[in-house]
Design an enzyme around this catalytic site. Sequence first.
Site: not given
Length: 450
Positions: A14, A102-103, A112, A236, A238, A240-241, A319, A321, A323
Amino acid sequence: MQIPSNIFREYDIRGIADTELTDEVIEGLGRAVGTVLRREKKQKISLGHDFRPSHKRLVQALLKGISSTGIDVIQLGLIPTPLLYFSVSYLNLDAGICITGSHNPPEYNGVKIHFKDRPFFGTEIQGLYQLMKAGDFEKGNGKLETAEIIKPYREYVRKIFNFKKKIKVVVDSGHGMGGIVAPDLFRDLGHEVIELYSNLDSTFPDHHPDPSEPKNLRDLQEKVLETKAQLGIAFDGDADRIGVVDEKGNIIAGDQLLLIYARAILKKKPGAVIIGDVKCSKLIYDDITKHGGKALMWKTGHSLIKAKMKETHAELAGEMSGHMFFQDRWFGFDDAIYAGCRMLEIVDDTSDSVSSFLSDLPKTFSTPEIRVDCPDDQKFDLVKRAVLEFKKKYNVIDIDGARVEFPDGWGLVRASNTQPVLVMRFEATTEKRLEEIRKIVEDQILQLSK
Ligand SMILES: [Zn+2]
């Protein structure tokens, strides 16, 4: 070639697109990934991207690099990260690569990497850097093709679920990638969807696409109340959360969300292994055990959690977060769109309101995640010393930093794998004890940092 070493992070690559992720660097990265694949006798991967302005250039550079090693690439175009993971399982590929920021703020982008047989992170990402520095690349002539994955994904998911009711749900995609899949999919499943910010806009004009920050859920909370929806779901950048809001507009924290999913799975699969990260409340682990599950605490980080799931044959992990990883009726990767469907299914299965799902859980007092600045070159050492100090006096869970246990609470301090910060969280049976425990841990850290 100038390769900025800071772009090789724990879970992904990133950096600032214009200055750090140059054509040369990304082409080299493609060569390195292709080389790793070739040396493992792997042949075919998928490639997707998000909507940030830099994606076109990055896709071209990455493709050039990968193809030059003889690896075949299926281009999937614009997709959320979980659909990239899905493509690897569904199309039976060796790996998948997603270009996504992502975010992160608009000027950033990243890569990724997802291998079918294992999460790709940590030392393996550093290994790519080494290959690039050495210019040690395989040579070949890879084939390129394109495929469409959104439609197969929608059809696949539709077959998994069988809804009895039409649920009223607000979906906030935060102008991120969830918006191109989730609202339509939820309608496919028979629900009434009220959309917030489904159009892609990489400047994120309304709020940052990170549902783990309460301030980013304000619009969703308001919309749920205004429309009298049964729940609200946010993604988020992308997708994934996930973040979830109940019908009263209250935020359901990541660990509580995990527990809601866990209870549903344990009804059908008693004894299932369920993993939470070190930031999750003790209540979650106790409740999973109480409901007949095998609760397991593990390190924070989506790649680390995925690896642990494989090892322990867990049915579910989650998680703080946001996920959420379902092995049960899915592929074990973190997919917030699928997690949204599972939440809708739980709502469908009961006449109870979402706000009552965990009303039987004992009341404790906890802080959200607290982030304290700490330089990258000091954070791990500081936490290591803290573990040793705390162990002199307390029981310490040391799988990821120090989770210091007290009879009536706990305090966590760990080093973030992705940012120059220490992450802390506290929980106790009373507000007074929460303050005391927090003080004990913070004082110790302050002393050690001097
Ligand atoms: Zn994400």
